[in-house]
Design a protein around this motif. Structure first.
Motif, PDB file in Angstrom:
ATOM      1  N   CYS A  43      38.175  41.457  31.202  1.00 49.95           N
ATOM      2  CA  CYS A  43      38.704  40.137  31.565  1.00 49.95           C
ATOM      3  C   CYS A  43      38.834  39.229  30.344  1.00 49.95           C
ATOM      4  O   CYS A  43      39.843  38.528  30.183  1.00 49.95           O
ATOM      5  CB  CYS A  43      37.793  39.475  32.608  1.00 49.95           C
ATOM      6  SG  CYS A  43      37.904  40.203  34.248  1.00 49.95           S
ATOM      7  N   LEU A  44      37.820  39.240  29.485  1.00 47.44           N
ATOM      8  CA  LEU A  44      37.870  38.409  28.277  1.00 47.44           C
ATOM      9  C   LEU A  44      39.043  38.793  27.389  1.00 47.44           C
ATOM     10  O   LEU A  44      39.679  37.932  26.770  1.00 47.44           O
ATOM     11  CB  LEU A  44      36.557  38.534  27.501  1.00 47.44           C
ATOM     12  CG  LEU A  44      35.383  37.698  28.015  1.00 47.44           C
ATOM     13  CD1 LEU A  44      34.122  38.015  27.218  1.00 47.44           C
ATOM     14  CD2 LEU A  44      35.697  36.199  27.927  1.00 47.44           C
ATOM     15  N   ALA A  45      39.337  40.080  27.328  1.00 44.66           N
ATOM     16  CA  ALA A  45      40.450  40.543  26.494  1.00 44.66           C
ATOM     17  C   ALA A  45      41.774  39.941  26.980  1.00 44.66           C
ATOM     18  O   ALA A  45      42.590  39.479  26.177  1.00 44.66           O
ATOM     19  CB  ALA A  45      40.518  42.068  26.517  1.00 44.66           C
ATOM     20  N   VAL A  46      41.980  39.939  28.305  1.00 51.19           N
ATOM     21  CA  VAL A  46      43.206  39.368  28.869  1.00 51.19           C
ATOM     22  C   VAL A  46      43.250  37.855  28.650  1.00 51.19           C
ATOM     23  O   VAL A  46      44.283  37.295  28.270  1.00 51.19           O
ATOM     24  CB  VAL A  46      43.320  39.687  30.377  1.00 51.19           C
ATOM     25  CG1 VAL A  46      44.524  38.959  30.997  1.00 51.19           C
ATOM     26  CG2 VAL A  46      43.453  41.186  30.597  1.00 51.19           C
ATOM     27  N   ILE A  47      42.118  37.192  28.866  1.00 49.88           N
ATOM     28  CA  ILE A  47      42.061  35.728  28.701  1.00 49.88           C
ATOM     29  C   ILE A  47      42.335  35.336  27.254  1.00 49.88           C
ATOM     30  O   ILE A  47      43.115  34.411  26.977  1.00 49.88           O
ATOM     31  CB  ILE A  47      40.685  35.193  29.159  1.00 49.88           C
ATOM     32  CG1 ILE A  47      40.533  35.389  30.671  1.00 49.88           C
ATOM     33  CG2 ILE A  47      40.531  33.714  28.797  1.00 49.88           C
ATOM     34  CD1 ILE A  47      39.114  35.183  31.181  1.00 49.88           C
ATOM     35  N   THR A  92      41.395  35.288  34.610  1.00 48.01           N
ATOM     36  CA  THR A  92      42.242  36.446  34.313  1.00 48.01           C
ATOM     37  C   THR A  92      43.520  36.401  35.148  1.00 48.01           C
ATOM     38  O   THR A  92      44.628  36.627  34.644  1.00 48.01           O
ATOM     39  CB  THR A  92      41.489  37.763  34.577  1.00 48.01           C
ATOM     40  OG1 THR A  92      40.317  37.813  33.747  1.00 48.01           O
ATOM     41  CG2 THR A  92      42.359  38.975  34.284  1.00 48.01           C
ATOM     42  N   LEU A  93      43.362  36.102  36.437  1.00 49.94           N
ATOM     43  CA  LEU A  93      44.524  35.993  37.321  1.00 49.94           C
ATOM     44  C   LEU A  93      45.466  34.879  36.877  1.00 49.94           C
ATOM     45  O   LEU A  93      46.684  35.058  36.810  1.00 49.94           O
ATOM     46  CB  LEU A  93      44.059  35.714  38.758  1.00 49.94           C
ATOM     47  CG  LEU A  93      43.359  36.859  39.496  1.00 49.94           C
ATOM     48  CD1 LEU A  93      42.636  36.325  40.737  1.00 49.94           C
ATOM     49  CD2 LEU A  93      44.357  37.937  39.894  1.00 49.94           C
ATOM     50  N   LEU A  94      44.891  33.714  36.561  1.00 47.30           N
ATOM     51  CA  LEU A  94      45.701  32.536  36.246  1.00 47.30           C
ATOM     52  C   LEU A  94      46.332  32.600  34.856  1.00 47.30           C
ATOM     53  O   LEU A  94      47.416  32.066  34.629  1.00 47.30           O
ATOM     54  CB  LEU A  94      44.843  31.268  36.375  1.00 47.30           C
ATOM     55  CG  LEU A  94      44.339  30.964  37.793  1.00 47.30           C
ATOM     56  CD1 LEU A  94      43.296  29.856  37.764  1.00 47.30           C
ATOM     57  CD2 LEU A  94      45.494  30.584  38.703  1.00 47.30           C
ATOM     58  N   CYS A  95      45.654  33.253  33.914  1.00 48.15           N
ATOM     59  CA  CYS A  95      46.187  33.348  32.548  1.00 48.15           C
ATOM     60  C   CYS A  95      47.264  34.418  32.407  1.00 48.15           C
ATOM     61  O   CYS A  95      48.122  34.323  31.520  1.00 48.15           O
ATOM     62  CB  CYS A  95      45.062  33.661  31.555  1.00 48.15           C
ATOM     63  SG  CYS A  95      43.971  32.281  31.215  1.00 48.15           S
ATOM     64  N   VAL A 112      44.489  41.909  40.638  1.00 49.82           N
ATOM     65  CA  VAL A 112      43.637  41.925  39.443  1.00 49.82           C
ATOM     66  C   VAL A 112      44.047  43.079  38.530  1.00 49.82           C
ATOM     67  O   VAL A 112      44.077  42.934  37.307  1.00 49.82           O
ATOM     68  CB  VAL A 112      42.143  42.037  39.822  1.00 49.82           C
ATOM     69  CG1 VAL A 112      41.271  41.951  38.574  1.00 49.82           C
ATOM     70  CG2 VAL A 112      41.744  40.940  40.787  1.00 49.82           C
ATOM     71  N   SER A 113      44.384  44.225  39.124  1.00 46.08           N
ATOM     72  CA  SER A 113      44.869  45.366  38.327  1.00 46.08           C
ATOM     73  C   SER A 113      46.127  44.985  37.566  1.00 46.08           C
ATOM     74  O   SER A 113      46.281  45.313  36.380  1.00 46.08           O
ATOM     75  CB  SER A 113      45.180  46.565  39.232  1.00 46.08           C
ATOM     76  OG  SER A 113      44.012  47.072  39.821  1.00 46.08           O
ATOM     77  N   ALA A 114      47.022  44.269  38.263  1.00 45.94           N
ATOM     78  CA  ALA A 114      48.264  43.840  37.622  1.00 45.94           C
ATOM     79  C   ALA A 114      47.988  42.854  36.492  1.00 45.94           C
ATOM     80  O   ALA A 114      48.644  42.890  35.442  1.00 45.94           O
ATOM     81  CB  ALA A 114      49.182  43.204  38.662  1.00 45.94           C
TER      82      ALA A 114
END
Length: 467
Positions: free
Chosen positions: A238-242, A333-336, A352-354
């Motif tokens: 999650c941190l990586a995506v954010i 993660t979803l919002l970013c 969340v996978s997407a």
């Protein structure tokens, strides 16, 4: 079956309606005020004496587990698919503003969880095998008095049944569903889901049996390794995506805070009213950290820690880790990620996978969610097995533990192979029903919590002066 569903829906509407939310939040506010905002005043102290000591070696005697093993067992039951699917539902239905109310619920819930754990350790007992046993039923009986034992029995009935659904069958179903998603992502033509589900169900049952039949010490030893592992996998992803979408964070936080009070002024979610935003945020916060439900105190009661307040500090850390950290990361993660978050776009876990797939590719995102969900759900199965066993023991005695565990293990296979929509709905209702006896006890024993807290920190202050 249809009439059972209708009756359950009617009861569920009452149990999880405004009165329950008011009761849960009300007890949290009561404990916050009576302890003068302990979760805020002593937050640094709590982290220093909980997460700050995880690498400090500690020993536990017979029938006990270490303080960190106790909180790991509690987190095993608390951190589950609600941290992923539940938060996704809240954001898609209520919009970004639900995260604000999720945080409010968590901050108040820290006081409730602190109080529950303190009471569980203070009023626990040794059973005939020498194990520590405790939880709402014991602080009802030993704290409120034997005339209130019937209330403890009610809690145990609701909790033991809820464990078979919420903590077991639903979790097993989530594990096989997430694995099926990965298999189909890599092989869309795969058609052996039924056989795969049965095999996975049997494997899960065997793994659970090995842990559960080894007693509370083996359960503690497994969860203290499993919980950090599952948290690291999910948090890092999650941190990586954010971080990859860090430029969008100012807008995301703007939407969260503005959306919390003016829901129609932001985008995302099927936002209809302020009530929807507040309700979804608070409901998912409570569902996630379980503050007030009375489950986690049963795990904390098995600790080798003799001082109730010291173990209760783990209750504050538990809510912080579950909701402020893991649930927030799911939401951000979803919002970013920038994907379409309108309700009904796709399933909760698929969203969340997407989101993860925007960085790790869709197959990579599915694999990460499958691993995270499998670890989250299996740890929940283990944690709730302890809760159900303790409840049966309170009503029928220690000899009821093994039969309950056998039934519990068999239900894992059922959950992995059968659709359980009605079971999920009934278990959800039972979750609410079990909270009522617990909240009555916490409110009734609030004076004990205050007294123990004052005495503990007075001693700490005296010790500091003598150094």
């Amino acid at each position: 079956m249809e009439w059972i569903a209708k009756i359950n829906d009617a009861i569920n509407g009452v149990v999880w309606g405004a009165p329950m939310l008011i009761l849960l939040i009300g007890v949290g506010i009561l404990m916050t005020l009576r302890n003068r905002g302990l979760q805020f005043r002593k937050f640094g102290y709590a982290l220093k004496n909980t997460i700050g000591k995880i690498f400090k070696k500690s020993e536990a005697g017979e029938g006990e587990i270490t303080p960190f093993q106790a909180v790991s067992t509690a987190l095993a039951g608390t951190v589950g698919t609600g941290n992923i699917a539940g938060i996704t539902t809240a954001v898609t239905l209520g919009g970004p503003g639900t995260l604000f109310w999720l945080w409010v619920t968590a901050l108040i819930g820290m006081a409730t969880k602190y109080s529950e754990v303190l009471l569980a350790v203070k009023y626990r007992e040794r059973n005939q095998y020498g194990d520590w046993v405790g939880g709402p039923m014991y602080y009802i009986k030993n704290g409120l008095g034997k005339n209130w034992k019937w209330l403890g029995v009610l809690f145990c009935i609701f909790a033991a049944l809820a464990a078979l659904g919420t903590g077991n069958a639903i979790q097993a179903g989530n594990i096989v569903s997430s694995i099926n998603t990965v298999v189909l992502a890599f092989n869309p033509a795969f058609g052996g889901q039924a056989t795969l589900n049965l095999v996975l169900g049997i494997v899960l049952a065997i793994l659970a049996a090995v842990v559960l039949f080894g007693g509370v010490k083996r359960l503690g030893a497994v969860t203290e390794k499993l919980v950090p592992a599952m948290a690291v996998v999910y948090i890092v992803a999650c941190l990586a995506v954010i971080l990859a979408n860090a430029a969008s964070l100012p807008t995301v936080f703007h939407d969260i805070f503005v959306g919390a009070f003016t829901p129609n002024g932001i985008t995302g979610g099927a936002v209809g009213s302020m009530i929807m935003v507040v309700t979804w945020g608070m409901k998912r916060g409570i569902f996630s950290n379980e503050a007030g439900l009375g489950t986690a105190p049963m795990a904390h009661a098995t600790t080798s820690e003799k001082e109730p307040v010291r173990q209760a500090l783990y209750g504050i850390f538990e809510v912080f880790m579950d909701t402020i950290i893991i649930c927030t990361l799911t939401g951000l993660t979803l919002l970013c990620s920038g994907i379409d978050l309108h309700y009904g776009t796709m399933g909760e876990t698929s969203l969340v996978s997407a989101s993860l797939g925007t960085l790790f590719t869709q197959k990579g995102g599915s694999l990460i969610i499958a691993v995270a969900l499998a670890l989250f759900a299996f740890s929940t199965i283990l944690g709730w097995a302890l809760y159900g066993s303790r409840c049966c023991e309170f009503i029928f005695g220690p000899k009821a533990i093994r039969p309950y565990q056998i039934v519990y293990i068999l239900i894992i296979v059922v959950g992995a192979t059968v659709k359980l929509d009605l079971v999920w709905a009934i278990a959800d209702t039972l979750n609410g029903l079990m909270a009522i006896p617990n909240l009555i006890a916490v409110a009734g024993l609030s004076g004990v919590v205050v007294k123990c807290t004052k005495e503990y920190f007075a001693k700490e202050k005296t010790l500091e002066k003598t150094k």
